[in-house]
Design a protein around this motif. Structure first.
Motif, short mmCIF file in Angstrom:
data_model
loop_
_atom_site.label_atom_id
_atom_site.label_comp_id
_atom_site.label_asym_id
_atom_site.label_seq_id
_atom_site.Cartn_x
_atom_site.Cartn_y
_atom_site.Cartn_z
N TRP A 137 44.58 56.23 52.67
CA TRP A 137 43.53 56.91 51.89
C TRP A 137 43.30 56.30 50.50
O TRP A 137 42.51 56.83 49.73
CB TRP A 137 43.84 58.41 51.73
CG TRP A 137 44.21 59.14 52.96
CD1 TRP A 137 45.38 59.80 53.19
CD2 TRP A 137 43.43 59.31 54.15
NE1 TRP A 137 45.38 60.38 54.44
CE2 TRP A 137 44.19 60.09 55.05
CE3 TRP A 137 42.17 58.87 54.54
CZ2 TRP A 137 43.74 60.44 56.32
CZ3 TRP A 137 41.72 59.23 55.81
CH2 TRP A 137 42.49 60.00 56.67
N LEU A 140 39.04 54.21 50.45
CA LEU A 140 38.16 54.80 51.46
C LEU A 140 36.95 53.92 51.75
O LEU A 140 36.38 53.98 52.84
CB LEU A 140 37.71 56.20 51.02
CG LEU A 140 38.81 57.26 51.04
CD1 LEU A 140 38.25 58.59 50.53
CD2 LEU A 140 39.39 57.43 52.43
N PHE A 183 40.02 66.76 53.52
CA PHE A 183 38.67 66.53 53.01
C PHE A 183 37.70 67.68 53.31
O PHE A 183 36.49 67.53 53.17
CB PHE A 183 38.10 65.24 53.61
CG PHE A 183 38.93 64.02 53.31
CD1 PHE A 183 38.94 63.46 52.04
CD2 PHE A 183 39.72 63.44 54.30
CE1 PHE A 183 39.71 62.34 51.76
CE2 PHE A 183 40.50 62.32 54.03
CZ PHE A 183 40.49 61.77 52.75
N GLU A 188 39.28 67.52 48.75
CA GLU A 188 38.80 66.25 48.17
C GLU A 188 37.41 65.92 48.71
O GLU A 188 37.21 65.80 49.92
CB GLU A 188 39.77 65.13 48.52
CG GLU A 188 39.42 63.80 47.87
CD GLU A 188 40.43 62.71 48.20
OE1 GLU A 188 40.12 61.52 47.97
OE2 GLU A 188 41.53 63.05 48.70
N GLU A 189 36.43 65.75 47.81
CA GLU A 189 35.04 65.52 48.22
C GLU A 189 34.79 64.03 48.39
O GLU A 189 34.16 63.38 47.55
CB GLU A 189 34.08 66.14 47.21
CG GLU A 189 34.17 67.65 47.15
CD GLU A 189 33.03 68.27 46.37
OE1 GLU A 189 32.20 67.51 45.82
OE2 GLU A 189 32.96 69.51 46.31
N ALA A 190 35.25 63.49 49.50
CA ALA A 190 35.17 62.06 49.76
C ALA A 190 34.43 61.81 51.07
O ALA A 190 34.21 62.72 51.87
CB ALA A 190 36.57 61.46 49.82
N CYS A 192 33.94 58.35 54.14
CA CYS A 192 34.44 57.05 54.59
C CYS A 192 33.42 55.97 54.27
O CYS A 192 32.21 56.21 54.31
CB CYS A 192 34.71 57.10 56.09
SG CYS A 192 35.40 55.57 56.78
N ARG A 223 27.66 64.80 51.60
CA ARG A 223 28.29 64.09 50.49
C ARG A 223 27.79 62.66 50.34
O ARG A 223 27.85 62.08 49.25
CB ARG A 223 29.81 64.06 50.69
CG ARG A 223 30.50 65.40 50.50
CD ARG A 223 31.96 65.32 50.91
NE ARG A 223 32.62 66.61 50.86
CZ ARG A 223 33.83 66.85 51.37
NH1 ARG A 223 34.51 65.87 51.97
NH2 ARG A 223 34.36 68.05 51.29
N ARG A 228 30.32 59.23 45.99
CA ARG A 228 31.71 59.65 46.23
C ARG A 228 32.64 58.47 46.46
O ARG A 228 33.86 58.61 46.37
CB ARG A 228 31.77 60.58 47.44
CG ARG A 228 30.87 61.79 47.37
CD ARG A 228 31.21 62.70 46.21
NE ARG A 228 30.46 63.95 46.30
CZ ARG A 228 30.36 64.82 45.31
NH1 ARG A 228 30.98 64.58 44.17
NH2 ARG A 228 29.67 65.94 45.46
N LEU A 229 32.08 57.30 46.79
CA LEU A 229 32.91 56.12 47.08
C LEU A 229 33.18 55.31 45.83
O LEU A 229 32.35 55.27 44.90
CB LEU A 229 32.22 55.23 48.11
CG LEU A 229 32.27 55.67 49.57
CD1 LEU A 229 31.34 54.80 50.39
CD2 LEU A 229 33.69 55.59 50.12
N ARG A 230 34.33 54.64 45.83
CA ARG A 230 34.60 53.66 44.79
C ARG A 230 34.13 52.31 45.34
O ARG A 230 34.75 51.72 46.21
CB ARG A 230 36.10 53.61 44.47
CG ARG A 230 36.43 52.69 43.29
CD ARG A 230 37.90 52.76 42.90
NE ARG A 230 38.77 52.15 43.89
CZ ARG A 230 39.60 52.82 44.68
NH1 ARG A 230 39.65 54.13 44.63
NH2 ARG A 230 40.38 52.19 45.54
N ASP A 241 25.13 55.10 49.84
CA ASP A 241 25.78 56.04 48.92
C ASP A 241 25.07 56.11 47.58
O ASP A 241 25.64 56.55 46.59
CB ASP A 241 27.25 55.63 48.72
CG ASP A 241 28.09 56.76 48.13
OD1 ASP A 241 27.82 57.93 48.48
OD2 ASP A 241 28.98 56.48 47.32
#
Length: 632
Positions: A137, A140, A183, A188-190, A192, A223, A228-230, A241
């Motif tokens: 995790w 992601l 999730f 956790e608001e993530a 994939c 979401r 939400r992604l890095r 995203d």
């Protein structure tokens, strides 16, 4: 969470109110049956062999060993190639067609998955290695753990529905429960980095009745597009995203991700009754078909990020059109049909099936295209999959082998996309030699489709009341007749309702004249060219089938539509088109000559060009090829 026994179903099973697929349509002959036989006989054994050689199985087994060798492979999501293969095997084993080696492979991999799954349900052979560079995790965007889960669920559901084997389903449920705990709502608001789990979670809800999975799928859809992604390497657009899906102006970013996301969102919309979400998906679908889809049904014009590209950005020789994107587009299209009952989604499904998807596999079933261009130049050195070396056309395997096992599973389950029903109406969505059976009716379909447009439907069993059959009339099939009488389709469907008796026959004829297509004026890459099609098949010209350079070949649309239709010794069973063609004068040596420096030429129709189905190109010598040919 408890498992619940359910009735037999196909790859997708919708809830009340939607069109429901007819499970287990048996394809009994014709081209699609040939494809399935090739899949069983050649592609599946080849894929199993390659998965063993590449280390996918060893990556799981090493987790059971004290002195384990290093993880093999460049990517952390290679378990998915096992899952996709298991999904295809579930169909073959379920219909009693798999060999002993393939059955042993299925049991071996399922057994390993049961053994190596973590106590909390986590499962990933890359991240479960204590020596892994990253922890579960932690990344992601690129870790793809939930993408892995998606393919695991789809394999598990297939095994449960087709084999009555719930071992893999128990593994998938444990992993899915972990994702919900981590999730879910209030957690956790993530999301994939690679959508896929959304449609799988909806199907797991349909299989088990556990609503948490549907809720989780809906959360992931909502979401997406909210940062939400890095992100790394590629911008947010790549991951869809940057804008919420409902507000997305056009399909964008990585093509496979986009279509998987849309397919999952369609599942969510169907099960939750979310009309606004479905409307957004309709808008995106229509824009894609009108501005971003290749004539072959391929999606994705950019190699650098496997992306869809701008509207009308459709270069032929640089078409990416990944095979996985073709499968994803069909998954999205099928779900849009189930949600709306509209035939236009099935027309695109069909175009993709016979062209952008089918071209990804060689005639012998043991070599693959990763990307599927519409043109090959004489000096092109094709190296698919962003790798050096290898074959100049299709390759036996890839470092990122997502496409071959995807072909395996889709080919095995083609019968699930032939027919559907709703409210006492049976839809014949695709035409193939087949047997269709529901609780109300059983019928056989006899046809040589897609080589011929004659379709004979024979009733074997019917209810003792009026019952409606809905036959799809493809948009290209102008002048269709039923039992010799002209018919008019409504929204792409011909509805025949009557009190049927055993032995009743319908004879549908879908005319298949040769068609000449020209590009939209905004498609600069194909301006001044013509493409050739017949029925659902797009055609191309390969250098070995014309005595002049394909780059100098000139076709007249008038000559195209009067092409001679016949067979071809080098491609047995295929319908080949022979068209009179001209040969342009020798081009200037200058790359950009001044206008008027060379008088225009009028090429004469002095050669005969044999055009072959696009899906069959590249099975002989690695020579030049064109779908779009210069027009006069």
């Amino acid at each position: 969470m408890p498992l619940k026994s359910t009735s037999p179903a196909g790859a997708v099973r919708t809830g009340a109110g939607a069109v429901s697929p007819v499970a287990g349509v048996r394809i009994t002959g014709g081209l699609l049956r040939d494809w399935q036989e090739r899949n069983r006989r050649a592609t599946i054994p080849h894929t199993v062999e390659q998965l063993r050689a590449a280390g996918n199985v060893a990556n799981l087994r090493r987790l059971t060993e004290d002195d384990a060798p290093p993880y093999r492979g460049r990517y952390p999501f290679l378990d998915t190639d096992l899952y996709k293969t298991l999904e295809g095997l579930a169909y073959e084993i379920g219909r009693g067609a798999a060999g002993e080696a393939e059955r042993e492979f299925f049991d071996e991999v399922v057994g390993l998955l049961e053994r190596v799954q973590a106590e909390d349900g986590y499962l990933n052979s890359f991240f479960q290695d204590p020596a892994a560079a990253k922890k579960p995790w932690e990344d992601l965007a690129w870790g793809h753990e939930m993408y892995n889960l998606g393919h695991l669920i789809q394999a598990a559901v297939a095994a449960s529905r087709r084999m009555g084997d719930d071992r893999l389903l128990a593994v998938a449920v444990r992993f899915a429960d972990l994702v919900v705990r981590r999730f879910g709502e209030g957690r956790e608001e993530a999301v994939c980095g690679h959508p896929e789990v959304e449609m799988a979670l909806v199907e797991l809800y349909r299989e088990t009745g556990e609503r948490d999975y549907l809720t989780q799928a809906a959360l992931f859809v909502e979401r997406r597009g909210r940062g939400r992604l890095r992100h790394s390497i590629f911008p947010p657009e790549y991951f869809q995203d940057h804008v919420p899906l409902r507000e997305l102006p056009s399909v964008t970013g990585h093509a496979v991700r986009m279509a998987y996301l849309a397919a999952g969102a369609a599942d969510v919309a169907v099960e939750t009754g979310d009309r606004a979400l479905l409307d957004a998906l309709e808008r995106l679908w229509d824009d894609m078909v009108a501005t971003k889809l290749y004539i072959t049904g391929g999606l994705g014009s950019r190699h650098s990020d496997e992306a869809i590209g701008d509207r009308y950005e459709l270069p032929s020789e640089r078409a990416y059109s990944e095979t996985c994107a073709a499968i994803a587009t069909m998954q999205w299209g099928w779900r849009m049909f189930l949600a709306t009952g509209s035939a236009r989604h099935l027309d695109v499904f069909e175009r993709v099936l016979y062209n952008a998807y089918a071209v990804g596999l060689s005639a012998d079933g043991r070599a693959f295209f990763y990307d599927n261009p519409l043109q090959r130049r004489p000096d092109h050195q094709q190296r698919s999959g962003a790798e050096t070396g290898g074959e100049e056309l299709r390759r036996s395997w890839f470092g990122c082998p997502c496409c071959p096992p995807n072909i395996v599973r889709w080919m095995a389950q083609l019968g699930d996309y032939m027919a559907a029903e709703r409210d006492g109406v049976l839809y014949l969505a695709q035409y193939a030699e087949s047997r269709v059976e529901t609780g109300d009716v059983a019928l056989t379909v006899e046809t040589a489709y897609p080589w011929d447009g004659d379709v004979r439907v024979t009733i074997e069993r019917a209810p003792g009341r009026p019952y409606a059959l809905r036959l799809r009339i493809p948009a290209w099939a102008r002048g269709a007749t039923l039992d010799g009488e002209p018919v008019a389709a409504e929204d792409g469907w011909l509805t025949v309702e009557r009190r049927w008796a055993e032995g009743d026959v319908l004879r549908l004829r879908l005319p298949m004249p040769v068609r000449a297509h020209v590009p939209h004026p905004y498609v600069d890459a194909a301006r001044g060219a013509v493409a050739v099609a017949r029925g659902p098949l797009v055609y191309c010209v390969e250098q070995q089938d014309v005595p002049a350079s394909v780059d100098d070949l000139v076709l007249s649309p008038a000559d195209v539509v009067s092409a001679n239709i016949g067979g071809f010794e080098e491609l047995p069973g295929a319908v080949v088109l022979r068209v009179p063609a001209g040969v342009a004068e020798q081009p200037p040596a200058e790359l950009y000559p001044e206008y008027g420096a060379q008088p225009p030429s009028s090429p004469a129709a002095d050669v005969c060009a044999a055009l072959v189905p696009y899906f069959l190109w590249g099975n002989r010598r690695p020579e030049a090829m064109r779908v779009w040919v210069r027009s006069r």
